[in-house]
Design a protein around this motif. Structure first.
Motif, PDB file in Angstrom:
ATOM      1  N   ASP A 303      15.124 -17.727  15.314  1.00 24.67           N
ATOM      2  CA  ASP A 303      14.038 -18.112  16.224  1.00 24.67           C
ATOM      3  C   ASP A 303      13.148 -16.893  16.518  1.00 24.67           C
ATOM      4  O   ASP A 303      12.654 -16.714  17.618  1.00 24.67           O
ATOM      5  CB  ASP A 303      14.602 -18.690  17.516  1.00 24.67           C
ATOM      6  N   HIS A 304      12.983 -16.048  15.514  1.00 26.82           N
ATOM      7  CA  HIS A 304      12.200 -14.818  15.678  1.00 26.82           C
ATOM      8  C   HIS A 304      10.916 -15.091  16.469  1.00 26.82           C
ATOM      9  O   HIS A 304      10.233 -16.069  16.218  1.00 26.82           O
ATOM     10  CB  HIS A 304      11.834 -14.247  14.310  1.00 26.82           C
ATOM     11  N   PRO A 305      10.589 -14.226  17.445  1.00 28.22           N
ATOM     12  CA  PRO A 305      11.201 -12.941  17.788  1.00 28.22           C
ATOM     13  C   PRO A 305      12.285 -12.995  18.854  1.00 28.22           C
ATOM     14  O   PRO A 305      12.623 -11.950  19.417  1.00 28.22           O
ATOM     15  CB  PRO A 305       9.996 -12.142  18.291  1.00 28.22           C
ATOM     16  N   VAL A 306      12.822 -14.200  19.144  1.00 24.65           N
ATOM     17  CA  VAL A 306      13.894 -14.278  20.138  1.00 24.65           C
ATOM     18  C   VAL A 306      15.050 -13.381  19.707  1.00 24.65           C
ATOM     19  O   VAL A 306      15.595 -12.606  20.494  1.00 24.65           O
ATOM     20  CB  VAL A 306      14.352 -15.735  20.331  1.00 24.65           C
ATOM     21  N   VAL A 307      15.445 -13.489  18.446  1.00 23.75           N
ATOM     22  CA  VAL A 307      16.320 -12.518  17.794  1.00 23.75           C
ATOM     23  C   VAL A 307      15.518 -11.944  16.632  1.00 23.75           C
ATOM     24  O   VAL A 307      14.890 -12.702  15.883  1.00 23.75           O
ATOM     25  CB  VAL A 307      17.625 -13.168  17.286  1.00 23.75           C
ATOM     26  N   PRO A 308      15.468 -10.631  16.465  1.00 27.88           N
ATOM     27  CA  PRO A 308      14.702 -10.060  15.356  1.00 27.88           C
ATOM     28  C   PRO A 308      15.131 -10.652  14.020  1.00 27.88           C
ATOM     29  O   PRO A 308      16.319 -10.807  13.741  1.00 27.88           O
ATOM     30  CB  PRO A 308      15.028  -8.562  15.436  1.00 27.88           C
ATOM     31  N   ILE A 309      14.161 -10.977  13.189  1.00 22.53           N
ATOM     32  CA  ILE A 309      14.430 -11.751  11.985  1.00 22.53           C
ATOM     33  C   ILE A 309      15.344 -11.027  11.000  1.00 22.53           C
ATOM     34  O   ILE A 309      16.085 -11.662  10.248  1.00 22.53           O
ATOM     35  CB  ILE A 309      13.109 -12.175  11.313  1.00 22.53           C
ATOM     36  N   HIS A 310      15.349  -9.685  11.003  1.00 20.61           N
ATOM     37  CA  HIS A 310      16.227  -8.989  10.067  1.00 20.61           C
ATOM     38  C   HIS A 310      17.697  -9.075  10.468  1.00 20.61           C
ATOM     39  O   HIS A 310      18.571  -8.614   9.727  1.00 20.61           O
ATOM     40  CB  HIS A 310      15.803  -7.527   9.862  1.00 20.61           C
ATOM     41  N   PHE A 311      17.981  -9.687  11.620  1.00 26.03           N
ATOM     42  CA  PHE A 311      19.367  -9.923  12.029  1.00 26.03           C
ATOM     43  C   PHE A 311      19.866 -11.295  11.570  1.00 26.03           C
ATOM     44  O   PHE A 311      20.977 -11.695  11.943  1.00 26.03           O
ATOM     45  CB  PHE A 311      19.513  -9.820  13.546  1.00 26.03           C
ATOM     46  N   LEU A 312      19.069 -12.017  10.786  1.00 24.58           N
ATOM     47  CA  LEU A 312      19.491 -13.338  10.320  1.00 24.58           C
ATOM     48  C   LEU A 312      20.852 -13.269   9.639  1.00 24.58           C
ATOM     49  O   LEU A 312      21.766 -14.038   9.949  1.00 24.58           O
ATOM     50  CB  LEU A 312      18.445 -13.920   9.358  1.00 24.58           C
ATOM     51  N   VAL A 313      21.008 -12.346   8.709  1.00 25.28           N
ATOM     52  CA  VAL A 313      22.266 -12.241   7.978  1.00 25.28           C
ATOM     53  C   VAL A 313      23.411 -11.818   8.896  1.00 25.28           C
ATOM     54  O   VAL A 313      24.564 -12.240   8.696  1.00 25.28           O
ATOM     55  CB  VAL A 313      22.130 -11.264   6.784  1.00 25.28           C
ATOM     56  N   HIS A 314      23.129 -11.024   9.917  1.00 27.11           N
ATOM     57  CA  HIS A 314      24.200 -10.592  10.827  1.00 27.11           C
ATOM     58  C   HIS A 314      24.694 -11.756  11.685  1.00 27.11           C
ATOM     59  O   HIS A 314      25.880 -11.814  12.033  1.00 27.11           O
ATOM     60  CB  HIS A 314      23.711  -9.459  11.721  1.00 27.11           C
ATOM     61  N   GLN A 315      23.798 -12.693  12.023  1.00 28.36           N
ATOM     62  CA  GLN A 315      24.246 -13.891  12.743  1.00 28.36           C
ATOM     63  C   GLN A 315      25.232 -14.666  11.867  1.00 28.36           C
ATOM     64  O   GLN A 315      26.255 -15.160  12.345  1.00 28.36           O
ATOM     65  CB  GLN A 315      23.054 -14.770  13.110  1.00 28.36           C
ATOM     66  N   ALA A 316      24.911 -14.773  10.574  1.00 25.54           N
ATOM     67  CA  ALA A 316      25.819 -15.467   9.660  1.00 25.54           C
ATOM     68  C   ALA A 316      27.159 -14.745   9.580  1.00 25.54           C
ATOM     69  O   ALA A 316      28.232 -15.368   9.596  1.00 25.54           O
ATOM     70  CB  ALA A 316      25.183 -15.568   8.279  1.00 25.54           C
ATOM     71  N   THR A 317      27.113 -13.416   9.514  1.00 23.57           N
ATOM     72  CA  THR A 317      28.346 -12.626   9.417  1.00 23.57           C
ATOM     73  C   THR A 317      29.246 -12.848  10.624  1.00 23.57           C
ATOM     74  O   THR A 317      30.456 -13.083  10.489  1.00 23.57           O
ATOM     75  CB  THR A 317      27.997 -11.127   9.307  1.00 23.57           C
ATOM     76  N   LEU A 318      28.671 -12.793  11.815  1.00 24.07           N
ATOM     77  CA  LEU A 318      29.501 -12.938  13.018  1.00 24.07           C
ATOM     78  C   LEU A 318      29.931 -14.385  13.227  1.00 24.07           C
ATOM     79  O   LEU A 318      30.959 -14.631  13.873  1.00 24.07           O
ATOM     80  CB  LEU A 318      28.752 -12.406  14.240  1.00 24.07           C
ATOM     81  N   ALA A 319      29.178 -15.333  12.679  1.00 23.52           N
ATOM     82  CA  ALA A 319      29.635 -16.723  12.706  1.00 23.52           C
ATOM     83  C   ALA A 319      30.876 -16.880  11.819  1.00 23.52           C
ATOM     84  O   ALA A 319      31.792 -17.657  12.136  1.00 23.52           O
ATOM     85  CB  ALA A 319      28.526 -17.666  12.253  1.00 23.52           C
ATOM     86  N   VAL A 320      30.931 -16.135  10.705  1.00 25.56           N
ATOM     87  CA  VAL A 320      32.123 -16.130   9.857  1.00 25.56           C
ATOM     88  C   VAL A 320      33.306 -15.568  10.640  1.00 25.56           C
ATOM     89  O   VAL A 320      34.416 -16.106  10.597  1.00 25.56           O
ATOM     90  CB  VAL A 320      31.882 -15.310   8.570  1.00 25.56           C
ATOM     91  N   LYS A 321      33.054 -14.495  11.359  1.00 18.84           N
ATOM     92  CA  LYS A 321      34.114 -13.905  12.183  1.00 18.84           C
ATOM     93  C   LYS A 321      34.690 -14.922  13.147  1.00 18.84           C
ATOM     94  O   LYS A 321      35.894 -14.890  13.460  1.00 18.84           O
ATOM     95  CB  LYS A 321      33.547 -12.710  12.953  1.00 18.84           C
ATOM     96  N   GLU A 322      33.840 -15.866  13.607  1.00 15.02           N
ATOM     97  CA  GLU A 322      34.283 -16.848  14.598  1.00 15.02           C
ATOM     98  C   GLU A 322      34.610 -18.204  13.972  1.00 15.02           C
ATOM     99  O   GLU A 322      34.625 -19.216  14.664  1.00 15.02           O
ATOM    100  CB  GLU A 322      33.204 -17.011  15.674  1.00 15.02           C
TER     101      GLU A 322
END
Length: 402
Positions: A303-322
């Motif tokens: 939902d950039h710029p709510v979360v910076p767009i280059h963090f898209l992949v990091h959201q996916a990574t931490l969703a894997v963690k959970e």
């Protein structure tokens, strides 16, 4: 642009990984993916040995260029909050390709973004898909319109409630949407009759777009967080027969079985925010995994710029963690958003016939220590990272070699 990317660990996403694979791009389009690819004479070769080669990521819901960073009021064109029904509005008309966010997107491996009006109106306007590099929107354009944005819940009722006008409640928001579609149904009937009789007919840009939604030409991107608002979104879709895509879906996990049964896709996120309002009290990085396990087709958004767009992949990574399956996580930022938004004939995976949007990563992109080293859009290198200087460089789109 012609280029051959060789010797990397190629992850097509819609296919098995290829160690030591090659991606061949000609005239900006992928023509071959695999091992032992014949590379035509004169085609430049990029050695990706030691790196991972993936398709450019797809952001399914963002506000790049219409909600510019570091510009304050001057760069804020996300919401036209003077008319509850903004179906005639187009995000395309407000995009500034010079927004800093486009460079950030490339640094995070994002090459395509679906840009949407904001959620201040019950009906916000038309969305557009663009590449994240170019001088003008026309040069960046993938497809438009892609969908129509609508909002339920707190945002529209707050905006118009503060103005002391309809809608100021959830009842009112739903009523505005119903009224608009009923008018569109009447408009369609009158238009079709006039055409059949060969008579002149006054066109209405707002209703024309809503007719396209009713006719199934455009999906309805429904901003909604709470489970009861998601249920309202489904109720409205049933009443008028349009295709709905749930955007945000914060409490979608509470009715995941219903969404899966009806094959309603969810673009979930942003996932790195605080619980800034009532609708977000159940936000959790566990929710994508719950939805996916229930069988819901899933995309992840910043939902950039709510979360910076280059963090898209990091959201996916931490969703894997959970709890989100790793392969599903990767699909949720590539082929799934492309498919959900009707762009999978152009982007989202590495296969012949698709655009040459390719990213070379230093390692597994779901490892937070990996970074995008080179980014290609339509076969042109548009971003590179220097390990010597520790800086990334975006190719200037306004510079053309003579």
């Amino acid at each position: 642009m012609n280029i051959a990317i060789t010797s990397g660990y190629v992850v097509p996403v819609d296919g098995e990984p290829i160690d030591g694979g090659t991606v061949l791009i000609q005239d900006g389009t992928i023509v071959a993916v695999g091992r032992d690819i014949d590379i035509p004479e004169g085609v430049p070769i990029v050695d990706a040995a030691g790196g991972w080669v993936l398709p450019g990521f797809v952001e399914a819901h963002g506000h790049l260029g219409v909600h510019e960073e570091a510009d304050g009021w001057a760069g804020q064109d996300t919401n036209e909050m003077t008319d509850p029904n903004g179906a005639r509005l187009r995000a395309l008309d407000a995009i500034n390709p010079g927004d800093l966010g486009f460079g950030d997107a490339l640094s995070g491996g994002v090459t395509t973004a679906v840009i949407k009006p904001g959620s201040g109106n019950p009906i916000g306007g038309q969305t557009v898909a663009v590449k994240c590099w170019g001088r003008t929107v026309e040069e960046m354009l993938v497809r438009e319109p892609v969908s129509v944005k609508s909002a339920l819940g707190e945002n529209p009722k707050r905006v118009y409630g503060d103005q002391k006008k309809l809608p100021s409640t959830r009842q009112g928001v739903a009523a505005v949407i119903r009224d608009a579609f009923r008018k569109a149904q009447d408009y369609r009937a009158k238009r079709d009759q006039a055409e059949a009789e060969g008579k002149a007919f006054d066109r209405d840009g707002t209703l024309e777009i809503l007719v396209k939604v009713l006719d199934g030409e455009l999906p309805w991107c429904q901003h909604t967080h709470r489970a009861d608002d998601i249920a309202t979104a489904l109720r409205l879709a049933d009443e008028f027969g349009y295709r709905v895509i749930i955007n945000h879906g914060t409490e979608g996990h509470l009715i995941a079985d219903l969404l899966a049964e009806r094959q309603i896709p969810v673009i979930i996120g942003p996932l790195f925010t605080s619980r800034s309002k009532v609708e977000l009290r159940n936000r959790s990085l566990r929710n994508p995994g719950i939805l996916a396990r229930a069988g819901v087709e899933l995309a992840i958004t910043t939902d950039h710029p709510v979360v910076p767009i280059h963090f898209l992949v990091h959201q996916a990574t931490l969703a894997v963690k959970e709890g989100l399956d790793r392969d599903t996580a990767l699909r949720s930022i590539t082929v799934n958003p492309a498919k959900i938004m009707g762009l999978d004939d152009r982007v989202g995976s590495l296969k012949p016939g698709l655009d040459g949007d390719v990213v070379i990563w230093s390692g597994d992109p779901l490892d937070v220590m990996s970074r995008a080293l080179q980014v290609f859009v339509n076969g042109r290198e548009v971003y590179s990272y220097s390990t010597d200087t520790g800086e990334g460089t975006v190719t200037d789109p306004y510079y053309r070699e003579s």
